[in-house]
Design a protein around this motif. Structure first.
Motif, mmCIF file in Angstrom:
data_model
loop_
_atom_site.group_PDB
_atom_site.id
_atom_site.type_symbol
_atom_site.label_atom_id
_atom_site.label_comp_id
_atom_site.label_asym_id
_atom_site.label_seq_id
_atom_site.Cartn_x
_atom_site.Cartn_y
_atom_site.Cartn_z
ATOM 1 N N VAL A 161 0.808 -1.213 0.000
ATOM 2 C CA VAL A 161 0.000 0.000 0.000
ATOM 3 C C VAL A 161 0.846 1.269 0.000
ATOM 4 O O VAL A 161 0.508 2.268 -0.648
ATOM 5 N N ARG A 162 1.983 1.247 0.695
ATOM 6 C CA ARG A 162 2.796 2.466 0.802
ATOM 7 C C ARG A 162 4.223 2.125 1.195
ATOM 8 O O ARG A 162 4.537 0.999 1.581
ATOM 9 N N SER A 163 5.121 3.127 1.071
ATOM 10 C CA SER A 163 6.524 2.984 1.480
ATOM 11 C C SER A 163 6.928 4.189 2.316
ATOM 12 O O SER A 163 6.569 5.333 1.995
ATOM 13 N N LEU A 164 7.666 3.937 3.380
ATOM 14 C CA LEU A 164 8.202 4.994 4.223
ATOM 15 C C LEU A 164 9.672 5.187 3.870
ATOM 16 O O LEU A 164 10.480 4.284 4.047
ATOM 17 N N LEU A 165 10.006 6.390 3.344
ATOM 18 C CA LEU A 165 11.363 6.690 2.891
ATOM 19 C C LEU A 165 12.014 7.710 3.823
ATOM 20 O O LEU A 165 11.345 8.567 4.398
ATOM 21 N N GLN A 166 13.332 7.619 3.929
ATOM 22 C CA GLN A 166 14.096 8.573 4.734
ATOM 23 C C GLN A 166 15.273 9.106 3.934
ATOM 24 O O GLN A 166 16.020 8.352 3.324
ATOM 25 N N LEU A 206 14.958 13.702 6.801
ATOM 26 C CA LEU A 206 13.618 14.062 6.318
ATOM 27 C C LEU A 206 12.906 12.803 5.834
ATOM 28 O O LEU A 206 13.398 12.107 4.947
ATOM 29 N N LYS A 207 11.731 12.518 6.429
ATOM 30 C CA LYS A 207 10.970 11.313 6.088
ATOM 31 C C LYS A 207 9.723 11.668 5.281
ATOM 32 O O LYS A 207 9.176 12.761 5.408
ATOM 33 N N ILE A 208 9.294 10.684 4.476
ATOM 34 C CA ILE A 208 8.091 10.865 3.675
ATOM 35 C C ILE A 208 7.436 9.507 3.459
ATOM 36 O O ILE A 208 8.123 8.491 3.355
ATOM 37 N N THR A 209 6.096 9.514 3.396
ATOM 38 C CA THR A 209 5.341 8.307 3.068
ATOM 39 C C THR A 209 4.743 8.467 1.677
ATOM 40 O O THR A 209 4.045 9.448 1.420
ATOM 41 N N VAL A 210 5.030 7.530 0.771
ATOM 42 C CA VAL A 210 4.538 7.607 -0.600
ATOM 43 C C VAL A 210 3.605 6.435 -0.861
ATOM 44 O O VAL A 210 3.768 5.350 -0.289
#
Length: 307
Positions: A161-166, A206-210
């Motif tokens: 469903v999603r990926s958490l990137l840093q 810096l983190k982001i969820t895509v």
């Protein structure tokens, strides 16, 4: 005449006015010139007389102003063709072999210097002073050496469903801007960056969820020099998540119905077998009882026949 007397003579007023001009920097060249360069590059620090006076036999001194827990640094000293690069002593160790002047420009009043292979520690405030001119002149230069390390991207967690990137940046100077972008260069909303300072440099996370398949970029920007460094990662997100989920549910129900049907079938079959066994036992019991009655009546009948 009103008898009013000035507190200063005209000559004293003129001297006072000249001193104020000197302190305000109008005659001393105190406008600060800011130079911003990338680390390990060469930079020219400007210092030139506006009247282009020949300074071949003059004296000028370049210093770096004291910073925290440091003393003033001797950068370059020139005295009528004698300087740090041809035998004069006193230059600070960190500038040895990296600083030179423009010898062919001295007759045009140019006392500029070039610092080669700049380091982050070269950042600071510099002064160029002409010591033997009729009016002492000082020039001020602020040097900023920018360090923009390449960002590193980590995938902290990933599902269908999603990926958490840093994005991680270490040792940047001065503090840069860090942002996430998609393949079209659009800035993406991310979490609040975590910033820490270490030895005068900055570490930023810096983190982001895509939630969709795309090429994602972590961009580190130093606007002072219009410089940016980018790292890229490709993230695949299944586009049939809902269909897959429905299929999984259908398969689950099918398996459940199949198992339940088999259980019911086996139970019914067991009941039929049990019923058949019970009927068979009952019939056997009745048959045995019938055989017993015939044996008892046999002799009587025979007796009747012989009478």
């Amino acid at each position: 005449m009103l008898g009013f007397k000035l507190p200063f003579s005209p000559l004293e007023l003129l001297c006072l006015f000249f001193c104020l001009l000197t302190l305000s920097g109008i005659t001393t060249g105190q406008d600060v010139v800011r130079k911003v360069v990338e680390v390990w590059s060469d930079v020219i620090l400007p210092c030139s007389l506006s009247n282009k006076q020949d300074i071949t036999e003059a004296v000028f001194d370049w210093k770096k102003e004291a910073q925290k827990d440091q003393r003033q640094k001797e950068v370059f000293f020139y005295d009528a063709a004698t300087h740090y690069n041809n035998g004069r002593t006193g230059q600070s160790e960190e500038f040895k072999g990296r600083v030179s002047h423009f010898d062919d420009q001295l007759n045009h009043g140019n006392a500029s210097i070039i610092i080669r292979n700049t380091k982050k520690t070269d950042s600071g405030n510099y002064t160029c002073v002409f010591l033997q001119l009729q009016i002492r002149q000082t020039f001020y230069i602020e040097l900023v050496v920018v360090v923009t390390p390449k960002p590193v991207i980590w995938t902290l967690d990933a599902t269908d469903v999603r990926s958490l990137l840093q994005c991680e940046v270490r040792g940047a100077f001065p503090q840069p801007e860090v942002e996430w972008q998609d393949s079209d260069g659009n800035e993406l909303p991310a979490e609040e960056p975590h910033v820490s300072k270490r030895g005068g440099s900055y570490d930023i996370t810096l983190k982001i969820t895509v939630k969709k398949t795309d090429h994602y970029h972590c961009v580190v920007k130093q606007e002072d020099i219009k410089h940016r460094v980018t790292s890229e990662t490709f993230v695949y997100i299944s586009e049939k998540v809902c269909e897959d989920s429905s299929t999984e549910v259908m398969i689950g129900w099918s398996v459940f119905v199949f198992i339940l049907g088999n259980v019911i079938f086996l139970e019914v079959k067991a009941l039929l077998v049990l019923r058949k066994w019970i009927i068979k036992r009952r019939n056997n019991s009745l048959r045995q009882q019938g055989n017993g009655s015939d044996e008892e009546n046999g002799p009587v009948q025979m007796e009747k026949c012989f009478m």
